[in-house]
Design an enzyme around this catalytic site. Structure first.
Site, PDB file in Angstrom:
ATOM      1  N   GLY A  46      -7.482  -2.029  -4.195  1.00 52.13           N
ATOM      2  CA  GLY A  46      -6.331  -2.782  -3.506  1.00 52.13           C
ATOM      3  C   GLY A  46      -5.006  -2.621  -4.025  1.00 52.13           C
ATOM      4  CD  GLN A  51      -0.764  -4.548  -7.549  1.00 53.31           C
ATOM      5  OE1 GLN A  51      -1.294  -4.553  -6.233  1.00 53.31           O
ATOM      6  NE2 GLN A  51      -1.235  -4.034  -8.523  1.00 53.31           N
ATOM      7  CB  CYS A  88      -4.366  -5.296 -12.066  1.00 53.93           C
ATOM      8  SG  CYS A  88      -3.033  -5.582 -11.122  1.00 53.93           S
ATOM      9  CG  LEU A  89      -3.936   0.334  -9.199  1.00 51.88           C
ATOM     10  CD1 LEU A  89      -3.610   0.652  -8.072  1.00 51.88           C
ATOM     11  CD2 LEU A  89      -4.465   1.372 -10.073  1.00 51.88           C
ATOM     12  CG  HIS A 130      -6.668  -8.752  -7.818  1.00 48.27           C
ATOM     13  ND1 HIS A 130      -6.866  -8.703  -9.290  1.00 48.27           N
ATOM     14  CD2 HIS A 130      -5.561  -7.757  -7.754  1.00 48.27           C
ATOM     15  CE1 HIS A 130      -6.238  -7.732 -10.154  1.00 48.27           C
ATOM     16  NE2 HIS A 130      -5.392  -7.469  -8.948  1.00 48.27           N
ATOM     17  CD  GLU A 131      -4.605  -6.194  -4.699  1.00 51.91           C
ATOM     18  OE1 GLU A 131      -3.548  -6.123  -4.693  1.00 51.91           O
ATOM     19  OE2 GLU A 131      -5.081  -5.436  -5.414  1.00 51.91           O
ATOM     20  CG  HIS A 134      -0.879  -8.824  -7.168  1.00 51.15           C
ATOM     21  ND1 HIS A 134      -0.294  -8.859  -8.324  1.00 51.15           N
ATOM     22  CD2 HIS A 134      -2.020  -7.848  -7.341  1.00 51.15           C
ATOM     23  CE1 HIS A 134      -1.126  -7.885  -9.150  1.00 51.15           C
ATOM     24  NE2 HIS A 134      -1.918  -7.379  -8.376  1.00 51.15           N
TER      25      HIS A 134
END
Length: 156
Positions: A46, A51, A88-89, A130-131, A134
């Site tokens: 995701g 991000q 996480c990226l 999670h997303e 963000h």
């Protein structure tokens, strides 16, 4: 379409609440296309707009079958519980233990403004939560129980 730079958790964009999308135009379509390319290039599950430095409520999620585009997503239902490893990226090379729902349902708009619902279990439920975090300026490191140790990461 283009790859965008993925911001790290040290950058302020990841800690701000995102604004609602009101214009469903070519600029939004380009953002979604770029986010999908960036997600695939990074081998992620995701990616949220902050991000890539855009403070709008936009998320893309790779379900394995398709890449869902979620504009102005809202978590509308959850059930069950899972505790597991999350990464996480924007926090490269680190993983933590996080408690999330086992099932999550979201309501969102598509790139043209049409509302729809999507439901995910296990990894996809974790990814939805999670997303969406963000979009509210929350990085998983703020809600995790702990980071994995070096030994635990080597076992993975």
């Amino acid at each position: 379409m283009a790859l965008r730079r993925i911001f790290t958790d040290r950058e302020s964009a990841l800690h701000k609440v995102c604004k609602t999308v009101t214009n469903f135009d070519q600029k939004l379509h380009q953002l979604l296309d770029d986010m999908k390319d960036t997600l695939l290039d990074a081998n992620g599950v995701g990616l949220a707009a902050p991000q890539v430095g855009i403070l709008r409520r936009v998320v893309v999620v790779d379900t394995g079958d398709e890449i869902l585009e979620l504009v102005n997503p809202e978590l509308i239902e959850t059930s069950g519980e899972q505790v597991g490893v999350e990464g996480c990226l924007s926090v490269p090379g680190k993983y933590g233990i996080v408690k999330r729902p086992m099932v999550a349902k979201v309501k969102a708009q598509d790139r043209n403004g049409n509302w729809f619902e999507a439901e995910g279990e296990e990894l996809i439920a974790r990814c939805f939560c999670h997303e969406l975090d963000h979009l509210d300026g929350i990085v998983y490191t703020q809600v995790m129980d702990r980071f994995l140790t070096e030994e635990e990461m080597e076992e993975m």
